[in-house]
Each structure stands twice: as C-alpha cells, then as structure tokens.
Design an enzyme around this catalytic site. Structure first.
Site, PDB file in Angstrom:
ATOM      1  CG  HIS A 101      -1.752   1.178   1.424  1.00  0.00           C
ATOM      2  ND1 HIS A 101      -3.110   1.193   1.196  1.00  0.00           N
ATOM      3  CD2 HIS A 101      -1.438   2.439   1.834  1.00  0.00           C
ATOM      4  CE1 HIS A 101      -3.586   2.397   1.456  1.00  0.00           C
ATOM      5  NE2 HIS A 101      -2.600   3.174   1.850  1.00  0.00           N
ATOM      6  CD  GLU A 102       1.814   3.821   3.501  1.00  0.00           C
ATOM      7  OE1 GLU A 102       2.318   4.883   3.070  1.00  0.00           O
ATOM      8  OE2 GLU A 102       0.634   3.742   3.890  1.00  0.00           O
TER       9      GLU A 102
ATOM     10  CG  HIS B  86       0.630   6.246  -0.715  1.00  0.00           C
ATOM     11  ND1 HIS B  86      -0.424   6.925  -1.295  1.00  0.00           N
ATOM     12  CD2 HIS B  86       0.106   5.570   0.343  1.00  0.00           C
ATOM     13  CE1 HIS B  86      -1.534   6.667  -0.623  1.00  0.00           C
ATOM     14  NE2 HIS B  86      -1.242   5.846   0.371  1.00  0.00           N
TER      15      HIS B  86
END
Length: 385
Positions: free
Chosen positions: A38-39, A42
């Site tokens: 998920h990170e 980003h």
C-alpha cells in the site's frame, strides 16, 4: 485471533496449537506485507511525480510514506494519495477472486486468501475515509486545491471533514456502548479521539503557518545591542560588560560607529588578549570587526524566513537591517516566539521570557523550525486563503 477462530471452525480434526498460532502469524505477516505494498504504491507514484521519499513507517491500518515535499500540482497530489488505496483494492480483488479456487484445494488455504482479501478491503476503505491524515483526506485536499487553486484551502477543508468524522466516530462508539455493544464499541471512541487529536494538531500548525507568513521581522525585532564610537578606549567595552546583568546570555552585541556611520562591531576577544593596563591606551577602532560576519536579515522579510535564518546563525540571533542596510535591531528565538504568541492572543510573563532567552529557545518549546519545514515542503510559504 479472528483467523485462529476461523481455523477452529473449518478444521475437520483438532489441530495442534502451534499450527493455529503459526497460521495466525503468517496471516499477520502477510497483512503487513499488504500494508507495505500500500505504501509502496504511494511512494512509486510520488517518485514518478518527481518527489523523493525519505522513509516508510508501517502501522496496523496503513502507514506513512514520508516525502521531502508535497507534489507541485493538485492532480499529482491526487494521484499519489489515491495510489495506496488502489493497490489495496487490487490486492483485495485478486485474493477474493482466487478464494473459491484455493478453498477447493484446501479449506485452510482458502480461508487464508479470504481473510487477507477482506483485510485488504478494510484497509482500503478505512484509508479512504475523508479526513486528514488518511488518504481520503489527502484526496479531499487535492480536489479542493484543484477547484479553488489554494492548497491551504484544501488542507482546511480536509481537516474540517476529519474533525466531523472523528466526532461522529466518538459519539457512535458511545451510543453503541450504551446500547450494549460491549468493549469492542470503544474502539470507535479511541479511533475518534486519535483523529480528533490529529485534526487539532493540524489546526494549530495552520494557525502558526498563517502567523509566520503574515508577520514580518519588523513585527518581532528588538534592540539588544550597545553602541560605541570608534575613538573610545577599550575600557568602555569592559564597563559595558560589567554593567550587564549576570544572567544575560548571550551578551548584547556592541556595534561601532564613526561620525554617525556604522563601521562594524566589537567582540570580547581584545579584553582577553590584552592586559588590563593597555585597555585605556587601546581604542575601539583598532579591534573593529566587519558587520558582514554577523548573521543578518532584512526587517521586511517574512517571519518564516527568520526562523530558517536562526537555524544557521552561529550564536542563535540575527542582526536586523532596514531597507537602507542600516542596523535597526536584533532578533532571537525568544523575540520571534513572543511575537507569534502575541499574534495568537497569548501573553507571557517577563520572567518566562527571560528564561527562554537565557536558553536561546522558543517560548513554550514552540517547534517553529518544524512548522517552517512543513511550509516549504508543501509550498505554503506564499499560498493564502
């Protein structure tokens, strides 16, 4: 624990405790791998937008990808904010899509895929809640920024929605608890309190940023220097030091002028190098140092620039000059912090200010350097509401 209970229900025969705990550990590790992906979503999009990523910090419901600065445009900020939840949604879709196949291979494997798919869906939906510091709040910020052209306005709107969301969570948790929801309903209260604290901190940061941008150095300048003519004996410097209060730290600068014109400043080194007998025959002009050696700033500079300059000043203070380049005062951390607090309606007693000045620190431990770092990282030094 939830995964362990699922195992207990689907197992056709009792399983050893170590297998149950082992599968629970595997699920937890895979969940944190999902959070990492998920990170990374980003981070990779941020790098594509030309923004460097300093670090990634993981926690249960997500993490923080710390970047050096914010994206230069609203759409770039939107893409970075949406990348993380999009990765979680894709993972959830893949895991849940393979759930029937893996379940036919082995019930435990199917349960693992189902649990991870559901957890990734929860991770995505939780982070899409419209409030800072969640991804949903960052998306709201980017959309408002795009519509209004003001990044600061976007932060304010996202912060407001986050406050509303937090209060709703608190009241919902209390209502469910009173209705017999048990201790599990208090998680909503805890999450709401966490979000409320985050929005309060963001509001305080916004207020400090506004003050640092609106005020100029002239609004905080003080006059903590003494003046000597260049033809005076060196003993006058000794007399000035003796007349100063014992707790005055650092000692006031001594500026030197000649016929009404500033020619430099005088430090205490001559008093240490020369014997006392020569103080009367030595004149100040023989020991003058250039004003260029002092850290200087214009009185028209915004206060946030003074915060930056103080971080690099060799003794934690600045010589303030007017538009003509003439010294008109001094500025230290205490002066600057006092001006900021006064603008916010906070008045401090003189004893408190004196203690802060002796320590060369901002009153109340104000982290103004970090506030300015966030302003420059998000290009808020010129943005206005």
């Amino acid at each position: 624990m939830m995964f362990q209970l699922q195992i207990a229900r689907i197992a056709t025969a009792p399983l050893p405790v170590w297998i149950i705990w082992g599968l629970g550990l595997v699920t937890a590790l895979l969940l944190f791998l999902s959070v990492l992906l998920h990170e990374l979503g980003h981070s990779l999009v941020a790098l594509h937008e030309g923004v460097k990523v300093r670090s990634i910090t993981l926690c249960l419901f997500g993490g923080i990808a710390q970047t050096e600065r914010d994206c230069p445009t609203a759409m770039a900020s939107l893409r970075v904010a949406a990348a993380g939840p999009l990765v979680s949604l894709i993972l959830s879709g893949l895991l849940l899509g393979f759930f029937p196949t893996t379940k036919s291979i082995h019930p435990l494997l199917g349960n693992l895929f189902g649990q991870l798919g559901a957890l990734n869906l929860v991770l995505a939906l939780f982070n899409l809640l419209p409030g800072l510091p969640l991804d949903g709040g960052l998306i709201i910020k980017a959309l408002v920024w795009k519509i209004t052209g003001s990044q600061r306005r976007g932060i304010q709107v996202a912060n407001t929605t986050g406050r509303i969301l937090s209060l709703t969570s608190i009241f919902a948790g209390i209502w469910l608890f009173l209705r017999g929801g048990g201790l599990s309903s208090l998680w909503l209260v805890m999450l709401g309190c966490f979000g409320l604290g985050a929005t309060r901190n963001q509001s305080q940061i916004l207020a400090l940023q506004q003050v640092l941008r609106d005020l100029q150095v002239a609004d905080a300048v003080n006059r903590r220097f003494r003046v000597l003519e260049d033809d005076q004996p060196l003993r006058r410097l000794s007399q000035i030091r003796l007349s100063s209060t014992a707790d005055q730290r650092p000692a006031n600068w001594v500026l030197v002028c000649r016929a009404g014109r500033w020619i430099g400043y005088l430090d205490d080194q001559p008093l240490r190098d020369l014997p006392v007998q020569q103080w009367d025959c030595q004149v100040v002009a023989n020991h003058v140092r250039s004003l260029d050696e002092l850290s200087c700033i214009s009185d028209r500079a915004p206060l946030w620039q003074a915060v930056r300059a103080l971080e690099h000043a060799h003794d934690g203070r600045l010589l303030v000059k007017n538009a003509a380049g003439i010294p008109c005062g001094t500025l230290d951390r205490c002066d600057l912090g006092e001006a900021v607090l006064h603008k916010l309606g906070v008045a401090l007693p003189e004893t408190f200010l004196a203690a802060s000045r002796r320590q060369n620190a901002y009153p109340f431990g104000l982290a103004l350097s970090q506030v300015v770092d966030s302003m420059t990282a998000t290009d808020l030094t010129e943005d206005s509401v």
